[in-house]
Design an enzyme around this catalytic site. Structure first.
Site, PDB file in Angstrom:
ATOM      1  N   ASP A  67       5.172   6.416 -25.680  1.00 63.27           N
ATOM      2  CA  ASP A  67       3.865   5.915 -26.101  1.00 63.27           C
ATOM      3  C   ASP A  67       2.923   7.042 -26.494  1.00 63.27           C
ATOM      4  O   ASP A  67       3.226   8.225 -26.303  1.00 63.27           O
ATOM      5  CB  ASP A  67       3.248   5.045 -25.001  1.00 63.27           C
ATOM      6  CG  ASP A  67       3.336   5.682 -23.615  1.00 63.27           C
ATOM      7  OD1 ASP A  67       3.510   6.910 -23.537  1.00 63.27           O
ATOM      8  OD2 ASP A  67       3.229   4.956 -22.618  1.00 63.27           O
ATOM      9  N   ASN A 132       0.061  -1.169 -11.992  1.00 66.55           N
ATOM     10  CA  ASN A 132       0.158  -2.610 -12.246  1.00 66.55           C
ATOM     11  C   ASN A 132       1.539  -2.999 -12.774  1.00 66.55           C
ATOM     12  O   ASN A 132       1.731  -4.117 -13.247  1.00 66.55           O
ATOM     13  CB  ASN A 132      -0.934  -3.050 -13.233  1.00 66.55           C
ATOM     14  CG  ASN A 132      -0.797  -2.385 -14.594  1.00 66.55           C
ATOM     15  OD1 ASN A 132       0.162  -1.640 -14.839  1.00 66.55           O
ATOM     16  ND2 ASN A 132      -1.736  -2.645 -15.482  1.00 66.55           N
ATOM     17  N   HIS A 134       3.171  -1.532 -15.299  1.00 67.82           N
ATOM     18  CA  HIS A 134       3.480  -1.286 -16.716  1.00 67.82           C
ATOM     19  C   HIS A 134       4.514  -0.174 -16.864  1.00 67.82           C
ATOM     20  O   HIS A 134       4.578   0.754 -16.052  1.00 67.82           O
ATOM     21  CB  HIS A 134       2.214  -1.021 -17.553  1.00 67.82           C
ATOM     22  CG  HIS A 134       1.539   0.297 -17.345  1.00 67.82           C
ATOM     23  ND1 HIS A 134       0.183   0.407 -17.121  1.00 67.82           N
ATOM     24  CD2 HIS A 134       2.004   1.571 -17.366  1.00 67.82           C
ATOM     25  CE1 HIS A 134      -0.137   1.677 -17.014  1.00 67.82           C
ATOM     26  NE2 HIS A 134       0.952   2.410 -17.156  1.00 67.82           N
ATOM     27  N   GLU A 139       1.718  -3.631 -20.784  1.00 66.42           N
ATOM     28  CA  GLU A 139       0.855  -4.080 -19.699  1.00 66.42           C
ATOM     29  C   GLU A 139       1.244  -5.495 -19.249  1.00 66.42           C
ATOM     30  O   GLU A 139       1.761  -6.291 -20.047  1.00 66.42           O
ATOM     31  CB  GLU A 139      -0.605  -4.101 -20.185  1.00 66.42           C
ATOM     32  CG  GLU A 139      -1.160  -2.734 -20.578  1.00 66.42           C
ATOM     33  CD  GLU A 139      -1.709  -1.961 -19.379  1.00 66.42           C
ATOM     34  OE1 GLU A 139      -1.095  -2.002 -18.294  1.00 66.42           O
ATOM     35  OE2 GLU A 139      -2.760  -1.298 -19.549  1.00 66.42           O
TER      36      GLU A 139
HETATM   37  C1  GLP Z   1       0.707   6.042 -18.220  1.00 65.83           C
HETATM   38  C2  GLP Z   1       1.930   6.099 -19.113  1.00 65.83           C
HETATM   39  C3  GLP Z   1       3.147   5.551 -18.420  1.00 65.83           C
HETATM   40  C4  GLP Z   1       3.263   6.195 -17.056  1.00 65.83           C
HETATM   41  C5  GLP Z   1       2.083   5.815 -16.230  1.00 65.83           C
HETATM   42  C6  GLP Z   1       2.135   6.354 -14.822  1.00 65.83           C
HETATM   43  O1  GLP Z   1       0.089   4.803 -18.233  1.00 65.83           O
HETATM   44  N1  GLP Z   1       1.751   5.393 -20.328  1.00 65.83           N
HETATM   45  O2  GLP Z   1       4.294   5.816 -19.209  1.00 65.83           O
HETATM   46  O3  GLP Z   1       4.455   5.777 -16.431  1.00 65.83           O
HETATM   47  O4  GLP Z   1       0.929   6.357 -16.877  1.00 65.83           O
HETATM   48  O5  GLP Z   1       1.551   7.590 -14.781  1.00 65.83           O
HETATM   49  P1  GLP Z   1       1.636   8.609 -13.597  1.00 65.83           P
HETATM   50  O6  GLP Z   1       3.007   9.192 -13.652  1.00 65.83           O
HETATM   51  O7  GLP Z   1       0.579   9.617 -13.928  1.00 65.83           O
HETATM   52  O8  GLP Z   1       1.388   7.863 -12.339  1.00 65.83           O
END
Ligand code: GLP
Length: 236
Positions: A67, A132, A134, A139
């Site tokens: 993404d 959440n 995702h 989402e």
């Molecule tokens: C973002 C990314 C996700 C990732 C998530 C969790 O929203 N788009 O791909 O898995 O954050 O992030 P973190 O690893 O900082 O908890």
């Protein structure tokens, strides 16, 4: 689902990096699906260390990122994150890297990336998870989840969770993300779960057995080759 429980995030990162390095050595021209956020940081550090020690070669590998934010500044982009944490420190050829362009018209980027996935299959997809549930920026949504690459409006909770990455705290309203279909078509998936805020969605994944669009990560229960790595303390 193959579950690996660890005693620390560092141990999770070491095991995750080992699985990626093993995949690269078995198939040097593989297509890696890559994630951003805090979860993969120590994994990428270990990949860089392996390359710098002469223990890994990414010269034939390719990558595609899950993404990217729409319309963010370069310094806040996932492109910058990937350059700083991985791409600039290993020998993956620049032309083998695919990531949505944060500055380009998003509809054109969706078209470009949908075409990419028509002709490419991810060999190993690395995933983190949002609090959440995702994955990528897919989402939770009562009405359904999109299968192909699409533009995703970000929820308030996701924007708050990611605000610390932005110098001014202003997270864009939208991101481009691989869809659930793109993720589930990966041959293998490596999900690493890090952080207290993930406890509830992790429990649903480990105990539920129920697939729900309210927790997109539960769709991973439908995939035949998923490895989940997390700290044991998050599962109790
Ligand atoms: C973002 C990314 C996700 C990732 C998530 C969790 O929203 N788009 O791909 O898995 O954050 O992030 P973190 O690893 O900082 O908890």
């Amino acid at each position: 689902m193959n579950v690996i429980l660890t005693q620390s995030y560092e141990e999770s990162a070491r095991k995750g990096a080992e699985l990626i390095l093993d995949a690269v050595s078995r198939k040097p021209d593989l297509l890696l699906g890559l994630a951003t956020g805090e979860t993969p940081v120590a994994i990428y550090r270990r990949l860089c260390e392996a390359y710098q020690a002469g223990a890994a070669d990414f010269s034939r590998a390719s990558s595609v990122n899950l993404d990217e934010y729409v319309g963010c500044r370069e310094e806040d982009s996932y492109r910058r994150f990937m350059d700083e944490n991985l791409f600039s420190k290993i020998n993956i050829p620049r032309e083998n890297i695919t990531i949505a362009d944060y500055a380009a018209p998003p509809e054109a980027e969706v078209t470009r990336l949908r075409q990419f996935f028509e002709t490419h299959t991810v060999d190993l997809q690395l995933l983190g998870i949002g609090a959440n549930g995702h994955i990528g920026f897919n989402e939770p949504d009562h009405d359904g989840l999109e299968a192909p690459v699409h533009i995703s409006p970000l929820t308030q909770s996701t924007k708050e969770a990611n605000a610390h990455w932005f110098a001014d705290g202003a997270v864009p309203d939208r991101a481009i993300t691989m869809g659930m279909g793109d993720i589930l078509r990966a041959k293998s998936i490596l999900l690493v779960v890090k952080g207290e805020s993930k406890r509830a969605v992790l429990r649903e994944l480990l105990n539920g057995g129920k697939v729900t669009t309210n927790n997109p990560a539960t769709f991973l229960l439908l995939h035949p080759d998923v490895t989940l790595i997390t700290e044991e303390s998050l599962t109790v």
